[in-house]
Design a protein around this motif. Structure first.
Motif, PDB file in Angstrom:
ATOM      1  N   HIS A   1       0.829  -1.203   0.000  1.00 24.62           N
ATOM      2  CA  HIS A   1       0.000   0.000   0.000  1.00 24.62           C
ATOM      3  C   HIS A   1       0.874   1.268   0.000  1.00 24.62           C
ATOM      4  CE1 HIS A   1       0.587   0.796   4.329  1.00 24.62           C
ATOM      5  NE2 HIS A   1       0.517  -0.525   4.461  1.00 24.62           N
ATOM      6  N   THR A   2       2.066   1.202   0.543  1.00 23.63           N
ATOM      7  CA  THR A   2       2.983   2.342   0.506  1.00 23.63           C
ATOM      8  C   THR A   2       3.472   2.582  -0.912  1.00 23.63           C
ATOM      9  OG1 THR A   2       3.709   1.824   2.750  1.00 23.63           O
ATOM     10  CG2 THR A   2       5.096   3.306   1.474  1.00 23.63           C
TER      11      THR A   2
ATOM     12  N   GLY B   1       2.617   5.853  -3.158  1.00 21.15           N
ATOM     13  CA  GLY B   1       3.693   6.625  -3.789  1.00 21.15           C
ATOM     14  C   GLY B   1       3.492   6.757  -5.283  1.00 21.15           C
ATOM     15  N   ALA B   2       3.049   5.690  -5.933  1.00 20.86           N
ATOM     16  CA  ALA B   2       2.810   5.728  -7.373  1.00 20.86           C
ATOM     17  C   ALA B   2       1.661   6.681  -7.713  1.00 20.86           C
ATOM     18  CB  ALA B   2       2.515   4.329  -7.895  1.00 20.86           C
ATOM     19  N   VAL B   3       0.613   6.678  -6.909  1.00 21.54           N
ATOM     20  CA  VAL B   3      -0.517   7.575  -7.152  1.00 21.54           C
ATOM     21  C   VAL B   3      -0.086   9.030  -6.986  1.00 21.54           C
ATOM     22  CG1 VAL B   3      -2.762   8.309  -6.249  1.00 21.54           C
ATOM     23  CG2 VAL B   3      -2.286   5.889  -6.591  1.00 21.54           C
ATOM     24  N   ILE B   4       0.669   9.310  -5.932  1.00 25.84           N
ATOM     25  CA  ILE B   4       1.147  10.683  -5.705  1.00 25.84           C
ATOM     26  C   ILE B   4       2.057  11.116  -6.848  1.00 25.84           C
ATOM     27  CG2 ILE B   4       2.621  12.092  -4.207  1.00 25.84           C
ATOM     28  CD1 ILE B   4       1.412  10.564  -1.840  1.00 25.84           C
ATOM     29  N   LEU B   5       2.944  10.241  -7.276  1.00 28.53           N
ATOM     30  CA  LEU B   5       3.836  10.563  -8.385  1.00 28.53           C
ATOM     31  C   LEU B   5       3.050  10.855  -9.667  1.00 28.53           C
ATOM     32  CD1 LEU B   5       6.785  10.779  -9.357  1.00 28.53           C
ATOM     33  CD2 LEU B   5       6.621   8.371  -9.983  1.00 28.53           C
ATOM     34  N   CYS B   6       2.033  10.063  -9.951  1.00 30.03           N
ATOM     35  CA  CYS B   6       1.210  10.296 -11.140  1.00 30.03           C
ATOM     36  C   CYS B   6       0.472  11.627 -11.051  1.00 30.03           C
ATOM     37  CB  CYS B   6       0.213   9.166 -11.328  1.00 30.03           C
ATOM     38  SG  CYS B   6       0.972   7.647 -11.897  1.00 30.03           S
TER      39      CYS B   6
END
Length: 74
Positions: A4-5, A9-14
């Motif tokens: 989930h971390t 992180g991937a969602v925030i980066l996108c």
């Protein structure tokens, strides 16, 4: 690392990548470059600081003997 971390992180980066840049048309650039569109809360102070900075930058170089990096230092 938990999954989930990594997903978070991937969602925030996108989100950062897709929302950070936007193309500006040539006819919008004039409006965006006007002083009232600046992020500065004290535009008069910024104008005065810019005048001092440009005077300092213009004064160094000719007689400085090669010293300094354009910051007014010798």
């Amino acid at each position: 690392m938990p999954v989930h971390t990594l997903i978070r992180g991937a969602v925030i980066l996108c989100l950062v990548i897709t929302s950070a840049c936007t193309p500006v048309r040539f006819n919008e650039r004039e409006r965006l470059s006007q002083p009232d569109m600046a992020f500065d809360s004290a535009p008069l102070k910024s104008d005065l600081e810019a005048d001092v900075y440009s005077a300092r930058e213009g004064a160094t170089g000719v007689f400085s003997g090669g010293g300094g990096g354009g910051c007014g230092c010798y």
